[in-house]
Design a protein around this motif. Structure first.
Motif, PDB file in Angstrom:
ATOM      1  N   TRP A 257       0.930  -1.034  -0.188  1.00  0.00           N
ATOM      2  CA  TRP A 257       0.173  -0.220   0.297  1.00  0.00           C
ATOM      3  C   TRP A 257       0.475   1.493   0.368  1.00  0.00           C
ATOM      4  O   TRP A 257       0.368   2.278  -0.815  1.00  0.00           O
ATOM      5  N   GLN A 258       2.270   1.040   0.378  1.00  0.00           N
ATOM      6  CA  GLN A 258       2.963   2.600   0.664  1.00  0.00           C
ATOM      7  C   GLN A 258       3.065   2.867  -0.912  1.00  0.00           C
ATOM      8  O   GLN A 258       3.950   3.534  -1.125  1.00  0.00           O
ATOM      9  N   ALA A 259       3.570   1.525  -1.146  1.00  0.00           N
ATOM     10  CA  ALA A 259       4.231   1.663  -3.097  1.00  0.00           C
ATOM     11  C   ALA A 259       3.276   2.147  -4.204  1.00  0.00           C
ATOM     12  O   ALA A 259       3.424   2.092  -5.342  1.00  0.00           O
ATOM     13  N   GLY A 260       1.847   3.118  -3.507  1.00  0.00           N
ATOM     14  CA  GLY A 260       0.972   3.305  -4.813  1.00  0.00           C
ATOM     15  C   GLY A 260      -0.229   2.658  -5.097  1.00  0.00           C
ATOM     16  O   GLY A 260      -0.222   1.775  -3.950  1.00  0.00           O
ATOM     17  N   SER A 261      -1.429   3.224  -5.219  1.00  0.00           N
ATOM     18  CA  SER A 261      -2.801   2.439  -4.848  1.00  0.00           C
ATOM     19  C   SER A 261      -2.755   1.588  -6.393  1.00  0.00           C
ATOM     20  O   SER A 261      -3.725   0.976  -6.150  1.00  0.00           O
ATOM     21  N   ALA A 262      -2.068   1.244  -7.581  1.00  0.00           N
ATOM     22  CA  ALA A 262      -2.019   0.346  -8.173  1.00  0.00           C
ATOM     23  C   ALA A 262      -2.759  -0.800  -7.936  1.00  0.00           C
ATOM     24  O   ALA A 262      -3.337  -1.991  -8.638  1.00  0.00           O
ATOM     25  N   VAL A 263      -2.542  -1.557  -6.377  1.00  0.00           N
ATOM     26  CA  VAL A 263      -2.909  -2.466  -5.587  1.00  0.00           C
ATOM     27  C   VAL A 263      -3.635  -2.574  -5.558  1.00  0.00           C
ATOM     28  O   VAL A 263      -4.662  -3.786  -5.280  1.00  0.00           O
ATOM     29  N   ALA A 264      -4.624  -1.551  -5.210  1.00  0.00           N
ATOM     30  CA  ALA A 264      -6.248  -1.297  -5.123  1.00  0.00           C
ATOM     31  C   ALA A 264      -6.735  -2.005  -6.812  1.00  0.00           C
ATOM     32  O   ALA A 264      -8.092  -2.887  -6.101  1.00  0.00           O
ATOM     33  N   SER A 265      -6.538  -2.569  -7.717  1.00  0.00           N
ATOM     34  CA  SER A 265      -7.279  -2.477  -9.121  1.00  0.00           C
ATOM     35  C   SER A 265      -6.526  -3.761  -9.754  1.00  0.00           C
ATOM     36  O   SER A 265      -7.149  -4.655 -10.558  1.00  0.00           O
ATOM     37  N   ALA A 266      -5.093  -4.511  -9.169  1.00  0.00           N
ATOM     38  CA  ALA A 266      -4.538  -5.590 -10.219  1.00  0.00           C
ATOM     39  C   ALA A 266      -4.896  -6.484  -9.318  1.00  0.00           C
ATOM     40  O   ALA A 266      -5.249  -6.617  -8.412  1.00  0.00           O
ATOM     41  N   PRO A 267      -4.732  -7.551 -10.365  1.00  0.00           N
ATOM     42  CA  PRO A 267      -5.109  -9.434 -10.092  1.00  0.00           C
ATOM     43  C   PRO A 267      -4.059  -8.994  -8.607  1.00  0.00           C
ATOM     44  O   PRO A 267      -2.865  -8.932  -8.914  1.00  0.00           O
ATOM     45  N   LEU A 268      -4.865 -10.066  -7.579  1.00  0.00           N
ATOM     46  CA  LEU A 268      -4.154 -10.336  -7.292  1.00  0.00           C
ATOM     47  C   LEU A 268      -2.526 -10.775  -6.820  1.00  0.00           C
ATOM     48  O   LEU A 268      -1.628 -11.483  -6.409  1.00  0.00           O
ATOM     49  N   SER A 269      -3.349 -12.191  -8.235  1.00  0.00           N
ATOM     50  CA  SER A 269      -2.108 -13.154  -8.828  1.00  0.00           C
ATOM     51  C   SER A 269      -0.201 -12.361  -9.042  1.00  0.00           C
ATOM     52  O   SER A 269       0.959 -12.642  -8.426  1.00  0.00           O
TER      53      SER A 269
END
Length: 276
Positions: A257-269
C-alpha cells in the motif's frame, strides 16, 4: 503504448505479467522505498490470426516490456493445471501431464503442450500446461523468465497468513475469471479457477467452496477485486449467508500500500509477486 522510457532504470525494477485470453496485465515493482508500483492492462487484438500472434503484437507494440528488468515473471492462464505434493520434486515433470489429463477429463493432452511446474508452498506445487509455441516465444523474448500459473502466487502466500479457523481468498481477475484459494492452519486446502458470467455466479462458487471444505463456521472470506466490484460481491454473499462472517477485503502487506494505489485494482496474483 508503454514507452520504453517510462521506467528509466529498468534494471533496478521487476516485472510481472499475466497473460489471459483477452488481455495482458503488466505490473512493475520499483526498488524498495523509491517509486510507486505501476500497473497497466493491455487489450489483445481479437482480430489477430491467433492468440499467440495477439500476444506477440501486444508485447512488441509496448517497448517498456522489453526492457532489461531485474527479474521477470509471466503467469499464463490455463485450464490445464493440477495441484500436486511438492515432495514429488524431480518427478513433477513426468507425473504432471498424466495428473492434468485425469483432472481435466481429457483422453489425451495435445502433444505441443509443455509442463510448467511452479512450487508454490512448502508442501504444494501448482503444475500447468501451456502451448510450446507460447512458452518458446516467452523464453526467447525475456531473459531468464519464470513461467507460472496465476494460482501459484496466491497459493504460495496464503498458508503463511491464515488462521486456525481457516480462510478463503477469492480473487476476481476480470469480469469473467475467478481464482479461489483456501487454507487452514498453514495447510493449503484448495486452489482452483472458475469462469463466471455474472457476480451472483461468482458468489455461488465461493459459497459452494466454503461449504465443501473442512473450515470452521467462523472461517473468513477475503475478496480481491476492484473496490466497487468487491463491495457488490460481498453484499451478495452476505445476503446469501446471513449467519456467516461478512466477507472482507484481502489484507495486503503494508509495504504494498505504501507503493501506490495500483494494488487496489490489479489482480492479486500479480500484486503478490513482490512479496514472494
Amino acid at each position: 503504448m508503454l514507452d520504453k522510457d517510462l521506467i528509466p532504470q529498468a534494471h533496478l525494477w521487476s516485472m510481472a505479467l499475466l497473460i489471459a485470453e483477452r488481455f495482458i496485465d503488466a505490473m512493475f515493482f520499483p526498488p524498495v522505498g523509491s517509486d510507486d508500483i505501476i500497473y497497466r492492462r493491455l487489450t489483445l487484438d481479437p482480430a489477430a490470426p491467433s492468440h499467440l500472434k495477439a500476444i506477440e503484437d501486444a508485447i512488441y507494440d509496448n517497448p517498456l516490456l522489453l526492457n532489461p528488468f531485474r527479474s521477470i515473471s509471466v503467469a499464463v492462464d490455463s485450464n490445464l493445471f493440477v495441484v500436486l505434493p511438492s515432495e514429488l520434486d524431480s518427478d513433477l515433470a513426468t507425473i504432471a501431464p498424466e495428473a492434468i489429463k485425469l483432472a481435466s477429463g481429457l483422453t489425451e493432452i495435445p502433444s505441443d503442450e509443455v509442463t510448467v511446474a511452479s512450487v508454490s508452498a512448502p508442501d504444494t506445487a501448482v503444475c500447468s500446461m501451456i502451448p510450446s509455441t507460447l512458452a518458446g516465444f516467452l523464453r526467447r523474448t525475456f531473459y531468464n523468465v519464470e513461467l507460472t500459473h496465476p494460482l501459484a502466487p496466491i497459493a504460495a502466500w496464503l498458508p503463511g497468513c491464515d488462521t486456525p479457523e481457516g480462510v478463503i481468498v477469492a480473487s476476481l481477475r476480470d469480469d469473467s475469471r475467478l481464482d479461489i484459494v483456501a487454507s487452514r492452519g498453514g495447510r493449503l486446502l484448495l486452489a482452483n479457477s472458475f469462469s463466471f458470467e455474472a457476480l451472483p455466479d461468482a458468489a455461488w462458487y465461493i459459497m459452494a467452496v466454503r461449504s465443501s471444505l473442512p473450515v470452521a463456521p467462523s472461517a473468513s472470506i477475503r475478496l480481491a477485486a476492484e473496490p466497487s466490484v468487491r463491495q457488490e460481491l460481498a453484499r451478495i454473499i452476505s445476503l446469501a449467508a446471513p449467519g456467516a462472517p461478512a466477507p472482507e477485503a484481502v489484507t495486503l502487506p503494508a509495504s504494498l500500500w505504501q507503493a501506490g494505489s495500483a494494488v487496489a485494482s490489479a489482480p492479486l496474483s500479480l500484486t503478490l509477486k513482490s512479496t514472494l
